[in-house]
Design a protein around this motif. Structure first.
Motif, PDB file in Angstrom:
ATOM      1  N   ALA A   1       0.833  -1.207   0.000  1.00  9.70           N
ATOM      2  CA  ALA A   1       0.000   0.000   0.000  1.00  9.70           C
ATOM      3  C   ALA A   1       0.868   1.258   0.000  1.00  9.70           C
ATOM      4  N   ARG A   2       1.924   1.233   0.791  1.00  7.17           N
ATOM      5  CA  ARG A   2       2.788   2.407   0.914  1.00  7.17           C
ATOM      6  C   ARG A   2       3.523   2.719  -0.386  1.00  7.17           C
ATOM      7  N   TYR A   3       4.079   1.714  -1.018  1.00  7.11           N
ATOM      8  CA  TYR A   3       4.951   1.959  -2.176  1.00  7.11           C
ATOM      9  C   TYR A   3       4.304   1.659  -3.517  1.00  7.11           C
ATOM     10  N   ALA A   4       3.743   0.486  -3.696  1.00  4.89           N
ATOM     11  CA  ALA A   4       3.199   0.119  -5.009  1.00  4.89           C
ATOM     12  C   ALA A   4       1.896   0.866  -5.306  1.00  4.89           C
ATOM     13  N   LEU A   5       1.032   0.988  -4.296  1.00  5.66           N
ATOM     14  CA  LEU A   5      -0.244   1.673  -4.499  1.00  5.66           C
ATOM     15  C   LEU A   5      -0.155   3.172  -4.209  1.00  5.66           C
ATOM     16  N   ARG A   6       0.981   3.594  -3.673  1.00  3.97           N
ATOM     17  CA  ARG A   6       1.223   5.005  -3.324  1.00  3.97           C
ATOM     18  C   ARG A   6       0.143   5.552  -2.366  1.00  3.97           C
ATOM     19  N   ARG A   7      -0.149   4.745  -1.358  1.00  7.62           N
ATOM     20  CA  ARG A   7      -1.109   5.132  -0.320  1.00  7.62           C
ATOM     21  C   ARG A   7      -0.397   5.038   1.025  1.00  7.62           C
ATOM     22  N   PRO A   8       0.462   6.034   1.319  1.00  6.49           N
ATOM     23  CA  PRO A   8       1.293   5.938   2.526  1.00  6.49           C
ATOM     24  C   PRO A   8       0.502   5.889   3.833  1.00  6.49           C
ATOM     25  N   LYS A   9      -0.634   6.562   3.915  1.00  9.50           N
ATOM     26  CA  LYS A   9      -1.408   6.528   5.158  1.00  9.50           C
ATOM     27  C   LYS A   9      -1.983   5.136   5.401  1.00  9.50           C
ATOM     28  N   LEU A  10      -2.536   4.528   4.357  1.00  8.17           N
ATOM     29  CA  LEU A  10      -3.050   3.172   4.489  1.00  8.17           C
ATOM     30  C   LEU A  10      -1.915   2.219   4.846  1.00  8.17           C
ATOM     31  N   GLY A  11      -0.766   2.404   4.205  1.00 12.00           N
ATOM     32  CA  GLY A  11       0.404   1.575   4.515  1.00 12.00           C
ATOM     33  C   GLY A  11       0.813   1.713   5.965  1.00 12.00           C
ATOM     34  N   ALA A  12       0.808   2.948   6.468  1.00 11.54           N
ATOM     35  CA  ALA A  12       1.183   3.178   7.864  1.00 11.54           C
ATOM     36  C   ALA A  12       0.196   2.501   8.820  1.00 11.54           C
ATOM     37  N   VAL A  13      -1.090   2.586   8.511  1.00  9.50           N
ATOM     38  CA  VAL A  13      -2.102   1.948   9.357  1.00  9.50           C
ATOM     39  C   VAL A  13      -1.882   0.436   9.389  1.00  9.50           C
ATOM     40  N   LEU A  14      -1.640  -0.160   8.233  1.00  6.15           N
ATOM     41  CA  LEU A  14      -1.414  -1.598   8.181  1.00  6.15           C
ATOM     42  C   LEU A  14      -0.141  -1.989   8.931  1.00  6.15           C
TER      43      LEU A  14
END
Length: 187
Positions: free
Chosen positions: A26-39
């Motif tokens: 989520a953080r890198y491939a999908l470029r969704r850093p907030k979602l990545g951080a939550v996960l």
């Protein structure tokens, strides 16, 4: 439930890497850093699930088995090395998917290697302390020493591993570096 607890331990290990991978994806491939951080923040929940399953099993009358000791070790290692594993994976994902710098490799020799080995060994000491705390918690939960005897063996195994690790890496590299420095001064 000893056999089922082994399944829970394996599921938690898989769950850790799935949550970690999903967070990094989520953080890198999908470029969704907030979602990545939550996960990524959710990775310790896997440990909570394992601790709850272990306590539940023993509270419901189960006798401690090697699987309970393995659960304690898993929790100790997860607490002590979890952040390092997250950082290790994050560096690789950042490099692969976000053009980040190449992952940092451990030093090969010298004083930096000695510091690295001691730092890693002290993480193991933390893992041993957390494992000991979990063993104490489980022993307290059961409150029947005969039913938790096997858990004490867990700490013996961890102590033996720690002693081998201490001599094989931090002490070895410290002596090697001291010898290298002494040879350099003699020239």
């Amino acid at each position: 439930m000893g056999e089922l607890l082994v399944v829970v331990i394996v599921a938690c290990e898989i769950g850790f890497w799935v949550v970690l991978g999903a967070g990094l994806l989520a953080r890198y491939a999908l470029r969704r850093p907030k979602l990545g951080a939550v996960l990524l923040v959710c990775t310790p929940l896997v440990d909570v699930v394992l601790l709850a399953a272990t306590v539940f099993d023993l509270r419901s009358g189960g006798e401690a088995k090697p699987a309970h000791g393995l659960a304690a070790i898993y929790l100790g290692v997860s607490v002590a090395f979890g952040h390092s594993m997250l950082r290790w994976a994050d560096q690789r994902f950042a490099h692969r998917f976000a053009g980040g710098p190449p992952p940092v490799k451990p030093p090969k020799h010298g004083a930096e290697r000695v510091r690295h080995e001691w730092r890693e060994w002290f993480k193991f000491v933390l893992a041993l302390a957390v494992t000991g705390a979990v063993v104490l918690l489980l022993t307290h939960v059961v409150s029947t020493p005969e039913r938790t005897q096997v858990l004490r063996g867990t700490l013996d195994v961890m102590t033996l591993v720690g002693a081998i690790w201490l001599v094989g890496w931090p002490v070895y590299y410290s002596v090697k570096e001291a010898g290298r420095k002494a040879a350099g001064r003699g020239e």
